[in-house]
Design a protein around this motif. Structure first.
Motif, PDB file in Angstrom:
ATOM      1  N   LEU A 150       0.769  -1.310   0.096  1.00 37.64           N
ATOM      2  CA  LEU A 150      -0.082  -0.070   0.156  1.00 37.64           C
ATOM      3  C   LEU A 150       0.904   1.237   0.033  1.00 37.64           C
ATOM      4  O   LEU A 150       1.758   1.383   0.814  1.00 37.64           O
ATOM      5  N   TYR A 152     -10.763   9.267  -5.461  1.00 41.10           N
ATOM      6  CA  TYR A 152      -9.795   7.998  -5.653  1.00 41.10           C
ATOM      7  C   TYR A 152     -10.742   6.844  -5.480  1.00 41.10           C
ATOM      8  O   TYR A 152     -11.557   6.827  -4.601  1.00 41.10           O
ATOM      9  N   GLY A 173      -9.203   3.535  -6.308  1.00 41.21           N
ATOM     10  CA  GLY A 173      -8.413   2.249  -6.049  1.00 41.21           C
ATOM     11  C   GLY A 173      -7.519   2.060  -7.295  1.00 41.21           C
ATOM     12  O   GLY A 173      -7.205   2.855  -8.199  1.00 41.21           O
ATOM     13  N   GLU A 183     -17.482   9.475  -3.730  1.00 41.03           N
ATOM     14  CA  GLU A 183     -17.812   9.295  -2.331  1.00 41.03           C
ATOM     15  C   GLU A 183     -18.964  10.480  -1.783  1.00 41.03           C
ATOM     16  O   GLU A 183     -18.588  11.647  -2.261  1.00 41.03           O
TER      17      GLU A 183
HETATM   18  C1  LIG Z   1     -12.581   6.051  -1.249  1.00 39.10           C
HETATM   19  C2  LIG Z   1     -11.812   4.904  -1.656  1.00 39.10           C
HETATM   20  N1  LIG Z   1     -12.008   4.070  -2.476  1.00 39.10           N
HETATM   21  C3  LIG Z   1     -11.534   2.804  -3.099  1.00 39.10           C
HETATM   22  C4  LIG Z   1     -10.180   2.697  -2.162  1.00 39.10           C
HETATM   23  C5  LIG Z   1      -9.373   1.685  -2.362  1.00 39.10           C
HETATM   24  O1  LIG Z   1      -9.538   0.649  -1.595  1.00 39.10           O
HETATM   25  P1  LIG Z   1      -8.286  -0.701  -1.154  1.00 39.10           P
HETATM   26  O2  LIG Z   1      -7.106   0.097  -0.586  1.00 39.10           O
HETATM   27  O3  LIG Z   1      -8.989  -1.458  -0.041  1.00 39.10           O
HETATM   28  O4  LIG Z   1      -8.121  -1.080  -2.386  1.00 39.10           O
HETATM   29  C6  LIG Z   1      -9.706   3.502  -0.950  1.00 39.10           C
HETATM   30  C7  LIG Z   1      -8.362   3.444  -0.323  1.00 39.10           C
HETATM   31  O5  LIG Z   1      -7.863   4.120   0.232  1.00 39.10           O
HETATM   32  C8  LIG Z   1     -10.569   4.835  -0.965  1.00 39.10           C
HETATM   33  O6  LIG Z   1     -10.410   5.658   0.015  1.00 39.10           O
END
Ligand SMILES: Cc1ncc(COP(=O)(O)O)c(C=O)c1O
Length: 440
Positions: free
Chosen positions: A25, A147, A149, A214
């Motif tokens: 990560l 964001y 992923g 979001e």
């Molecule tokens: C709004 C959002 N979507 C998707 C992700 C991706 O998730 P993951 O890190 O579990 O793959 C994140 C991760 O920070 C996020 O904040």
């Protein structure tokens, strides 16, 4: 000053030779905090404390795993449920019955939704949601904000221009390895910006499969934005996908969309739903989720038992308490600490983010050096700190008091460094990275 590297940094040096990028990560790369000095690995985590490989104990006032342990690390209730499941076996030819109980719980908390699919990580769950939306509509284009992923559908935004994703969290993400055929399938708009949203929808024309965002992003959505997003999705027949991976359970008893009156067609959860155990869920209306049966979405490890068991224990505990209010309370206290020490020492900062996910930034051309010095001086006082604070139910006033004392000392040092132009000299290692960068 020469750095005496701890066991964690020594292990990380080895890791970078064995694991491209060092960590799985980006946000957990030690370079994002304090290159050459960050403890890098933990031996134990409990509540709001983390022990490094040298046995040093730290108070975590930073990203708390990255927002996925709202109950604090290694919560006893959740861990007990998981240990019980382990004793009974977490994998078999038959399915785990907890999947059904969890579906019922998620749907009770989100009465607009009728069906649920599971995965184990946020990015893959978003890929599932987007696949379902494309399958349900027979269309390709996604209008998005923020964001979502690492996977192809999202990173393809940068095929159009490698700056498309700038301002959506991580600048400079390269779309290498993403098929060029996906170019033009993503159109960005900014949060709370209705005219950009409308332009994106217009640009997609008849080919809009989904609007992805979001529900809360640093700040709350305006009621007009909430209305505009729903209206645009309904008018075009696009699927409205609420990405609750970070916001879920922090602002409401379930998805943050519940707090802001946003009615999505699909919502995606991961981080906070299982308090650190791998779990993700895609919930949605029957009409849209039914399309999951018209395309192939299937994976072996999505059937393991720990994820649903941990999620059931976590969600029950989170909704039994006033989680959102308590996160606001602790977040505001931490923001007040930042304001106090910044004013006291005359180090200007800009405080932002929501109360549940608070942040601040230093100012001026030396901002990154100031941030690095801050992390370094906090670490010396056994506090894991950054300019981001993910509050939890395990953070108490006593932790904030300890944090205040440490931040007071760190800001005094930063002020002295600014006044004497010695920011660089006071760093025991290189400055922290600001975004995605190749590691040597
Ligand atoms: C709004 C959002 N979507 C998707 C992700 C991706 O998730 P993951 O890190 O579990 O793959 C994140 C991760 O920070 C996020 O904040």
């Amino acid at each position: 000053m020469a750095i005496r590297k701890g066991k964690g940094q020594k292990l990380y040096e080895k890791a970078k030779k064995l694991i491209p990028g060092g960590s799985q990560l980006l946000s957990k790369r030690p370079e994002m905090f304090l290159p050459d000095q960050w403890p890098a690995y933990y031996s134990k985590a409990k509540g709001v404390h983390v022990w490094d490989l040298d046995g040093k104990k730290y108070l975590d006032m930073s990203i708390m795993g990255i927002g996925n342990c709202l109950l604090g690390y290694s919560d006893t209730t959740v861990d007990t449920a998981v240990k019980k499941a382990i004793d009974k076996g977490v994998m078999a030819t038959l399915n785990a019955p907890e999947e059904v109980e969890l579906a019922e719980l998620l749907l009770k908390l989100h009465p607009w939704a009728h069906m649920v699919r599971y995965a184990r990580a946020g990015g893959e769950a978003m890929s599932i949601a987007v696949r379902i939306a494309r399958a349900a509509t027979g269309k390709d284009v996604i209008a998005f904000c923020g964001y979502h992923g690492w996977t192809d559908w999202y990173l393809s935004a940068n095929l159009a221009s490698n700056k498309t994703l700038d301002g959506h969290l991580l600048p400079g993400l390269e779309p290498r390895g993403v098929p060029r055929g996906l170019k033009g399938t993503l159109i960005p708009f900014h949060f709370n910006n209705i005219s950009e949203l409308e332009k994106a929808v217009k640009k997609a024309g008849k080919n809009l499969a989904a609007i992805v965002l979001e529900p809360v992003k640093g700040k709350a959505p305006t009621p007009a934005f909430v209305r505009a997003v729903r209206k645009a999705a309904t008018a075009t027949g696009a699927v409205l996908i609420a990405d609750e991976i970070t916001a879920g359970f922090k602002f409401a008893k379930g998805g943050s969309h519940l707090a802001y009156g946003l009615k999505p067609d699909v919502a995606v959860f991961s981080k906070a739903m299982a308090n650190g155990y791998a779990m993700a869920a895609v919930i949605g209306t029957r009409k849209v989720m039914g399309a999951a049966q018209t395309t192939f979405i299937s994976s072996t490890n999505w059937t393991e038992r720990i994820g649903p068991v941990a999620a059931l224990a976590t969600i029950k505990k989170l909704v039994a308490t006033d989680t959102a209010d308590r996160l606001v309370r602790i977040g505001r206290k931490v923001k007040a600490v930042w304001e106090t020490v910044s004013k006291k020492h005359g180090v200007p900062i800009a405080i932002g983010g929501s109360d549940a996910i608070a942040s601040f930034s230093f100012s001026g051309p030396d901002a990154q050096l100031q941030k690095t010095l801050y992390v370094q001086e906090m670490l010396k006082q056994r506090v894991l700190a950054s300019n981001l604070f993910f509050g939890t139910l395990a953070h108490t006033d006593a932790h904030v008091r300890q944090y205040t004392q440490a931040a007071d000392k760190a800001f005094a040092i930063i002020k002295k460094a600014i006044d004497t132009n010695t920011l660089k000299q006071r760093l025991d290692g290189p400055a922290a990275h600001t975004g995605f960068a190749r590691l040597n």
